[in-house]
Design a protein around this motif. Structure first.
Motif, PDB file in Angstrom:
ATOM      1  N   VAL A   1       2.192   8.925   2.048  1.00  0.00           N
ATOM      2  CA  VAL A   1       3.284   8.940   1.059  1.00  0.00           C
ATOM      3  C   VAL A   1       2.479   8.053   0.111  1.00  0.00           C
ATOM      4  O   VAL A   1       1.907   7.004   0.205  1.00  0.00           O
ATOM      5  CB  VAL A   1       4.280   8.084   1.548  1.00  0.00           C
ATOM      6  CG1 VAL A   1       5.494   7.982   0.530  1.00  0.00           C
ATOM      7  CG2 VAL A   1       4.959   9.115   2.760  1.00  0.00           C
ATOM      8  N   LEU A   2       2.754   8.438  -1.298  1.00  0.00           N
ATOM      9  CA  LEU A   2       2.253   7.665  -2.289  1.00  0.00           C
ATOM     10  C   LEU A   2       2.751   6.301  -2.593  1.00  0.00           C
ATOM     11  O   LEU A   2       4.134   6.290  -2.092  1.00  0.00           O
ATOM     12  CB  LEU A   2       2.198   8.695  -3.688  1.00  0.00           C
ATOM     13  CG  LEU A   2       1.548   9.719  -3.634  1.00  0.00           C
ATOM     14  CD1 LEU A   2       1.634  10.336  -5.117  1.00  0.00           C
ATOM     15  CD2 LEU A   2      -0.036   9.497  -3.402  1.00  0.00           C
ATOM     16  N   ALA A   3       2.191   5.295  -2.899  1.00  0.00           N
ATOM     17  CA  ALA A   3       2.763   4.003  -2.921  1.00  0.00           C
ATOM     18  C   ALA A   3       1.909   3.375  -4.441  1.00  0.00           C
ATOM     19  O   ALA A   3       1.091   3.798  -4.681  1.00  0.00           O
ATOM     20  CB  ALA A   3       2.609   3.172  -1.729  1.00  0.00           C
ATOM     21  N   PHE A   4       2.587   2.195  -4.744  1.00  0.00           N
ATOM     22  CA  PHE A   4       1.972   1.498  -5.985  1.00  0.00           C
ATOM     23  C   PHE A   4       0.765   0.949  -5.456  1.00  0.00           C
ATOM     24  O   PHE A   4       0.468   0.559  -4.476  1.00  0.00           O
ATOM     25  CB  PHE A   4       2.894   0.478  -6.504  1.00  0.00           C
ATOM     26  CG  PHE A   4       4.122   0.914  -7.133  1.00  0.00           C
ATOM     27  CD1 PHE A   4       3.901   1.323  -8.394  1.00  0.00           C
ATOM     28  CD2 PHE A   4       5.513   1.143  -6.649  1.00  0.00           C
ATOM     29  CE1 PHE A   4       5.062   1.782  -9.410  1.00  0.00           C
ATOM     30  CE2 PHE A   4       6.382   1.556  -7.487  1.00  0.00           C
ATOM     31  CZ  PHE A   4       6.310   1.885  -8.817  1.00  0.00           C
ATOM     32  N   ASP A   5      -0.331   0.842  -6.468  1.00  0.00           N
ATOM     33  CA  ASP A   5      -1.637   0.219  -6.134  1.00  0.00           C
ATOM     34  C   ASP A   5      -1.350  -1.408  -6.491  1.00  0.00           C
ATOM     35  O   ASP A   5      -1.009  -1.867  -7.508  1.00  0.00           O
ATOM     36  CB  ASP A   5      -2.438   0.596  -7.264  1.00  0.00           C
ATOM     37  CG  ASP A   5      -3.673   0.129  -7.106  1.00  0.00           C
ATOM     38  OD1 ASP A   5      -4.011  -0.954  -6.322  1.00  0.00           O
ATOM     39  OD2 ASP A   5      -4.806   0.551  -7.545  1.00  0.00           O
ATOM     40  N   GLU A   6      -1.055  -2.218  -5.421  1.00  0.00           N
ATOM     41  CA  GLU A   6      -0.892  -3.598  -5.377  1.00  0.00           C
ATOM     42  C   GLU A   6      -1.586  -4.225  -5.879  1.00  0.00           C
ATOM     43  O   GLU A   6      -1.447  -5.627  -6.426  1.00  0.00           O
ATOM     44  CB  GLU A   6      -0.594  -4.022  -3.863  1.00  0.00           C
ATOM     45  CG  GLU A   6       0.468  -3.273  -3.320  1.00  0.00           C
ATOM     46  CD  GLU A   6       0.897  -3.786  -1.825  1.00  0.00           C
ATOM     47  OE1 GLU A   6       0.081  -4.825  -1.443  1.00  0.00           O
ATOM     48  OE2 GLU A   6       1.617  -3.332  -1.120  1.00  0.00           O
ATOM     49  N   ARG A   7      -2.870  -3.965  -6.278  1.00  0.00           N
ATOM     50  CA  ARG A   7      -3.940  -4.760  -6.981  1.00  0.00           C
ATOM     51  C   ARG A   7      -3.825  -4.579  -8.533  1.00  0.00           C
ATOM     52  O   ARG A   7      -4.121  -5.606  -9.446  1.00  0.00           O
ATOM     53  CB  ARG A   7      -5.386  -4.142  -6.877  1.00  0.00           C
ATOM     54  CG  ARG A   7      -5.908  -4.106  -5.431  1.00  0.00           C
ATOM     55  CD  ARG A   7      -7.302  -3.882  -5.484  1.00  0.00           C
ATOM     56  NE  ARG A   7      -8.030  -3.997  -4.118  1.00  0.00           N
ATOM     57  CZ  ARG A   7      -8.053  -2.976  -3.211  1.00  0.00           C
ATOM     58  NH1 ARG A   7      -7.769  -1.679  -3.624  1.00  0.00           N
ATOM     59  NH2 ARG A   7      -8.598  -3.089  -1.954  1.00  0.00           N
TER      60      ARG A   7
ATOM     61  N   PRO B   1       5.094   7.156  -7.049  1.00  0.00           N
ATOM     62  CA  PRO B   1       5.027   6.423  -5.768  1.00  0.00           C
ATOM     63  C   PRO B   1       6.480   6.972  -4.962  1.00  0.00           C
ATOM     64  O   PRO B   1       7.436   7.116  -5.471  1.00  0.00           O
ATOM     65  CB  PRO B   1       5.148   5.014  -6.062  1.00  0.00           C
ATOM     66  CG  PRO B   1       4.552   4.680  -7.251  1.00  0.00           C
ATOM     67  CD  PRO B   1       4.905   6.014  -8.032  1.00  0.00           C
ATOM     68  N   GLY B   2       6.219   7.304  -3.818  1.00  0.00           N
ATOM     69  CA  GLY B   2       7.337   7.981  -2.905  1.00  0.00           C
ATOM     70  C   GLY B   2       7.140   9.644  -2.557  1.00  0.00           C
ATOM     71  O   GLY B   2       7.357  10.053  -1.765  1.00  0.00           O
ATOM     72  N   MET B   3       6.207  10.167  -3.557  1.00  0.00           N
ATOM     73  CA  MET B   3       5.840  11.669  -3.312  1.00  0.00           C
ATOM     74  C   MET B   3       4.986  11.666  -1.950  1.00  0.00           C
ATOM     75  O   MET B   3       4.381  10.719  -1.599  1.00  0.00           O
ATOM     76  CB  MET B   3       5.126  12.017  -4.291  1.00  0.00           C
ATOM     77  CG  MET B   3       5.901  11.936  -5.621  1.00  0.00           C
ATOM     78  SD  MET B   3       5.217  12.731  -7.173  1.00  0.00           S
ATOM     79  CE  MET B   3       5.034  14.544  -6.878  1.00  0.00           C
ATOM     80  N   THR B   4       4.884  12.778  -1.373  1.00  0.00           N
ATOM     81  CA  THR B   4       4.041  13.070  -0.198  1.00  0.00           C
ATOM     82  C   THR B   4       2.883  13.992  -0.738  1.00  0.00           C
ATOM     83  O   THR B   4       2.871  14.579  -1.691  1.00  0.00           O
ATOM     84  CB  THR B   4       4.859  13.754   0.729  1.00  0.00           C
ATOM     85  OG1 THR B   4       5.112  15.074   0.268  1.00  0.00           O
ATOM     86  CG2 THR B   4       6.181  13.138   1.308  1.00  0.00           C
ATOM     87  N   ALA B   5       1.507  13.457  -0.108  1.00  0.00           N
ATOM     88  CA  ALA B   5       0.539  14.163  -0.212  1.00  0.00           C
ATOM     89  C   ALA B   5      -0.272  14.652   1.004  1.00  0.00           C
ATOM     90  O   ALA B   5       0.022  13.805   2.006  1.00  0.00           O
ATOM     91  CB  ALA B   5      -0.233  13.230  -1.269  1.00  0.00           C
ATOM     92  N   GLN B   6      -1.047  15.540   0.976  1.00  0.00           N
ATOM     93  CA  GLN B   6      -1.845  15.919   2.016  1.00  0.00           C
ATOM     94  C   GLN B   6      -3.297  15.708   1.752  1.00  0.00           C
ATOM     95  O   GLN B   6      -3.694  16.216   0.734  1.00  0.00           O
ATOM     96  CB  GLN B   6      -1.749  17.445   2.590  1.00  0.00           C
ATOM     97  CG  GLN B   6      -2.500  17.704   3.923  1.00  0.00           C
ATOM     98  CD  GLN B   6      -2.090  19.137   4.495  1.00  0.00           C
ATOM     99  OE1 GLN B   6      -1.983  20.002   3.699  1.00  0.00           O
ATOM    100  NE2 GLN B   6      -1.999  19.080   5.673  1.00  0.00           N
ATOM    101  N   VAL B   7      -4.098  15.186   2.724  1.00  0.00           N
ATOM    102  CA  VAL B   7      -5.501  14.881   2.231  1.00  0.00           C
ATOM    103  C   VAL B   7      -6.522  15.479   3.116  1.00  0.00           C
ATOM    104  O   VAL B   7      -6.150  15.629   4.340  1.00  0.00           O
ATOM    105  CB  VAL B   7      -5.613  13.397   2.245  1.00  0.00           C
ATOM    106  CG1 VAL B   7      -7.108  12.934   1.828  1.00  0.00           C
ATOM    107  CG2 VAL B   7      -4.807  12.746   1.166  1.00  0.00           C
TER     108      VAL B   7
END
Length: 418
Positions: free
Chosen positions: A115-121, A310-316
């Protein structure tokens, strides 16, 4: 004696002789079989309901109210290696398919989801540097996207007003040292350098200070309301940049070997079918999930256009570093996994099959590396092995390890196809 009596006596003698001959004929096979059975040595005794348990002597079963059954060696088989023997026709009817153990390098590819999330940096925090009062806000709310320098609120800061008046008074005196000291005092009070320059250029006190977004991004928290009082150090807004996002994915610990930071990946998202987003592994997190026994990866994906939210799903798709040495490879479908051990059905000559316990390594693309138990060139059952394993269990044949066994001839020299 008359002729009738003589005839009856002759018939009676023939009947008695024939019956005795028949009885002797019936007794000869049994008498011949008894010594043969006596000469045949029993391997062990077992309970048909628990064939995996072997007993060295006959007797009554400790499990069931029945006598133990003797297990004899097959006439054409080696008693040291008991096996299940199946004819070629039965193999075809059961759909038995064989595959050969080969040697090569395992090309590993992992498919993981996250799941996508914000880049905390890229998180920026706007704090109050002095006490004051909010006079005006600019109709911003949580979730809004802002650019760097976007105004958020106007604040009246009485403490800064007095310091600005002192700074302007010392400028009129003309003492350079006093001016530098007054400017330094403004900076230590938390006044932005842009505001100090504006006061110096205009020569006027700036009573109101406009709070602006320190970075471009999305407002995650906003605590600004007209008329409220602010205190030094209070958090007024939190803004997270979105020009890159994080994807946190989990990888089984058994498959994590070969992953490293900086490794390139390809991500696909359901929201953008047919497109791939390049990224890289930025961190292998130090802790593992105790429930799922997985390791967590942090993958960074570029998001210059802001499409990734952020919140979208992804496959890697991950490509771990391949092994440097060749290893034995086997189709994963050929392995019987019991949870406590891994077993394959080894094919031998004359249609014989026996279970062999193996030690497995990495697995990828339907192939699994064999660390111990087999040799290159041997053949194992790839389809129908569960039926053969059931028959071996009924016969009490236990799986053994055979690390030093030579490649065995197989009834099928090439891998058969269903």
């Amino acid at each position: 004696m008359n002729n009738t009596s003589i005839g009856l006596i002759a018939i009676l003698a023939l009947a008695v002789g024939g019956g005795a001959g028949y009885w002797l004929a019936q007794q000869r096979p049994a008498a011949a079989a008894a010594p043969a059975a006596a000469q045949q040595q029993a391997l062990y005794w077992y309970d048909p309901m628990y064939p995996q348990q072997h007993f060295p002597a006959p007797g009554k079963s400790p499990f069931m109210d029945m006598q133990l059954v003797a297990k004899y060696a097959d006439g054409n088989a080696d008693s040291a290696t008991p096996a299940v023997q199946i004819t070629q026709g039965v193999q075809q009817n059961l759909g038995v398919r064989l595959t050969t153990v080969t040697r090569g390098r395992l090309e590993r590819t992992l498919q993981v989801s996250g799941v996508l999330a914000f880049d905390e940096r890229k998180l920026s925090v706007l704090q109050a540097r002095t006490a004051g009062f909010i006079e005006r806000t600019y109709a911003r709310a949580t979730g809004d996207r802002v650019t760097r320098g976007t105004p958020l609120a106007d604040v009246l800061a009485p403490e800064w007003t007095g310091l600005q008046e002192e700074f302007l008074a010392l400028r009129r005196v003309g003492d350079a040292d006093l001016q530098r000291a007054a400017r330094q005092r403004l900076l230590l009070a938390g006044m932005p350098a842009e505001l100090i320059e504006r006061v110096a250029r205009s020569g006027k006190v700036q009573n109101r200070v406009t709070l602006v977004a320190p970075e471009a991004g999305v407002i995650q928290a906003l605590d600004l309301r007209p008329g409220m009082t602010i205190t030094p150090g209070s958090t007024l807004a939190r803004i997270n940049g979105i020009d890159s996002v994080w994807l946190e994915a989990s990888v089984p610990e058994a498959q994590a070997r070969g992953l490293r930071e900086g490794q390139a990946v390809q991500a696909t998202l359901p929201g953008f079918p047919g497109e791939t987003v390049p990224g890289k592994v930025t961190a292998l997190l130090a802790d593992a999930d105790l429930q799922s026994r997985t390791l967590r990866l942090r993958i960074e994906l570029p998001n210059a256009d802001g499409r990734l939210r952020p919140g979208m799903t992804a496959q890697v798709t991950l490509h771990p570093a391949p092994a440097t040495d060749d290893s034995l490879l086997l189709p994963a479908e050929a392995v019987i996994r019991t949870g406590q051990r891994d077993v394959v059905m080894l094919a031998e000559d004359q249609g014989r099959f026996r279970p062999v316990e193996v030690t497995l390594g990495q697995e990828s693309g339907g192939q699994v590396a064999v660390l111990r138990g087999l040799q290159a060139g041997q053949q194992v059952v790839a389809s129908g092995q569960f039926l053969i394993d059931s028959e071996a269990s009924l016969k009490g044949i236990e799986a053994t390890t055979a690390p030093d066994s030579p490649p065995a001839a197989s009834p099928l020299q090439q891998e058969s196809r269903p």
